[in-house]
Design a protein around this motif. Structure first.
Motif, short mmCIF file in Angstrom:
data_model
loop_
_atom_site.label_atom_id
_atom_site.label_comp_id
_atom_site.label_asym_id
_atom_site.label_seq_id
_atom_site.Cartn_x
_atom_site.Cartn_y
_atom_site.Cartn_z
N GLN A 6 102.96 63.43 28.41
CA GLN A 6 103.29 64.10 29.68
C GLN A 6 104.68 64.08 30.29
O GLN A 6 105.18 64.37 31.20
CB GLN A 6 102.24 63.63 30.70
N ASN A 11 96.89 66.57 24.74
CA ASN A 11 97.85 66.70 26.06
C ASN A 11 98.17 65.41 26.61
O ASN A 11 98.15 65.40 27.95
CB ASN A 11 97.24 67.73 26.90
N TYR A 33 103.92 69.08 38.63
CA TYR A 33 103.60 69.58 37.28
C TYR A 33 104.11 70.88 36.94
O TYR A 33 104.22 71.83 37.96
CB TYR A 33 102.15 69.55 37.27
N VAL A 46 101.84 69.92 32.14
CA VAL A 46 102.50 68.70 31.74
C VAL A 46 103.49 68.49 33.16
O VAL A 46 103.85 69.13 34.07
CB VAL A 46 103.37 68.80 30.65
N GLY A 78 107.28 66.53 30.18
CA GLY A 78 107.50 68.20 29.59
C GLY A 78 108.83 68.54 29.05
O GLY A 78 108.90 69.21 28.18
#
Lengths: 187, 180
Positions: free
Chosen positions: B161, B158, A123, A113, B163
């Motif tokens: 995105q 997923n 990421y 993510v 986080g």
């Protein structure tokens, strides 16, 4: 016609660059023609983090001082992916070994993510590490000053629900791991 | 484990962040200099659940990562603003939704090693679209709503995105009984 969201990059400069503080300034043109400047991006390397289990099923957590917030929170082990790592799994295994002294039977990838796509360019890669055995010959990375602690998975669930995990990205990793293990199920 | 700050100076200031260079004494006697702390504003995000049980998400381009994302609505706290008041204001300005059922979900540190800020998450239930949206000039956003099943699919594939926000989304789903 599909709506355009992307910006066109007109100019890029480096504001400053240190090991952990690397900030660039972009000037961009939006789809409607307006100019955005300065747009700061706080660049950061990709990193990896794991819900890591010992051979007897304990979860490996750490206490580590975080100077940004001035606290010593409970965290999952993890660290940055280096250019010298052959794979993401290898990066994760290396970080786990350096930080905790444990070697693992299997390192299972859960996905990636974006860290915070508004300001960062990186990421986070998420893993479950299985079958950890402590290697007493491993020299731990002293620079990190990490205190390793072992807890049961049930305790992790309680700690999660009571909001003892402070690091946002690790909360994300814990949920992904719990979903993968079937410990949490979407209804 | 705590470090002692021996000296601290601001090396860069802008509207969005400031960079602080600290000289720190570590518990083992080492001196770390400079250790940069990037001071950033606190922000809020809200899990908005509409009267017909849909979640409100915003689609927007994120230039830092170079991707178009689906995210929870939210924004940074104004000077002196309480997190919950900020969440209510951002929800109204960004999405036009209002709700009288706001509850605190949780708070996290987006990057505690280097940043000093906190992200606060709230949930607004039985929300209705009553107000006009009022975007910041930087924002080019699409407001979208998703059913519980569609949200489950987004998570399974997923496709969410951001986080920092994902823990809060799962946390809200637990509280709503959408996950157990």
């Amino acid at each position: 016609m599909e709506r355009q969201f992307e910006w066109k990059l007109l100019k890029r400069e480096q504001l400053f660059k240190d090991r952990w503080a690397d900030i660039r300034i972009d000037t961009c043109e939006k789809p409607n023609g307006s100019i955005i400047t300065p747009f700061y991006t706080y660049q950061f390397p990709d990193f990896a983090t794991a819900l890591a289990f010992t051979k007897d099923g304990k979860v490996i957590l750490e206490k580590i001082y975080r100077h940004g917030v001035g606290l010593t929170p409970l965290e999952l082990p993890g660290g940055c992916v280096d250019a010298t790592d052959d794979s993401l799994e290898e990066a994760m295994a290396r970080e786990l070994l350096e930080e905790t002294g444990y070697r693992f039977d299997k390192i299972e990838y859960l996905g990636k993510v974006a860290h915070n796509p508004f300001i960062h360019n990186n990421y986070m890669h998420m893993f479950i590490a299985h079958g950890g055995v402590f290697d007493p010959t491993q020299v731990l990375d002293e620079e990190e000053d990490v205190e390793v602690t072992l807890v049961s998975l049930e305790e992790v669930l309680v700690l999660l629900k009571q909001q003892h995990f402070l690091q946002a990205m690790q909360v994300c990793t814990i949920y992904y791991a719990l979903m993968k293990m079937g410990k949490m199920v979407l209804q | 484990m705590q470090w002692k700050i021996l000296d601290s100076k601001m090396v860069f200031q802008s509207k969005m962040f400031q960079a602080r260079a600290d000289k720190c004494l570590l518990p083992d006697g080492r001196v770390m200099e400079p250790y940069y702390v990037i001071e950033m504003p606190d922000w809020t995000n809200t899990v908005i659940i509409t009267k017909d049980q849909k979640i409100v998400l915003v689609r927007q381009y994120r230039h830092a990562k170079g991707i178009t994302t689906l995210e929870l609505p939210g924004g940074i706290l104004e000077l002196g603003e309480e997190p919950q008041a900020s969440a209510i204001r951002e929800m109204r300005e960004e999405t036009g939704y209002v709700s009288s059922e706001i509850e605190f979900l949780f708070q996290v540190a987006p990057n505690p090693a280097i940043n000093n800020n906190t992200a606060y998450f709230f949930m607004a239930k039985n929300a209705e679209k009553l107000a006009d949206t009022c975007f910041d000039p930087y924002e080019n956003i699409e407001i979208e709503t998703y059913t519980k099943d569609e949200l489950k699919e987004l998570l399974a594939e997923n496709k969410l995105q951001h986080g920092v926000q994902l823990g809060a989304i799962y946390h809200a789903m637990l509280r709503l009984g959408w996950m157990c």
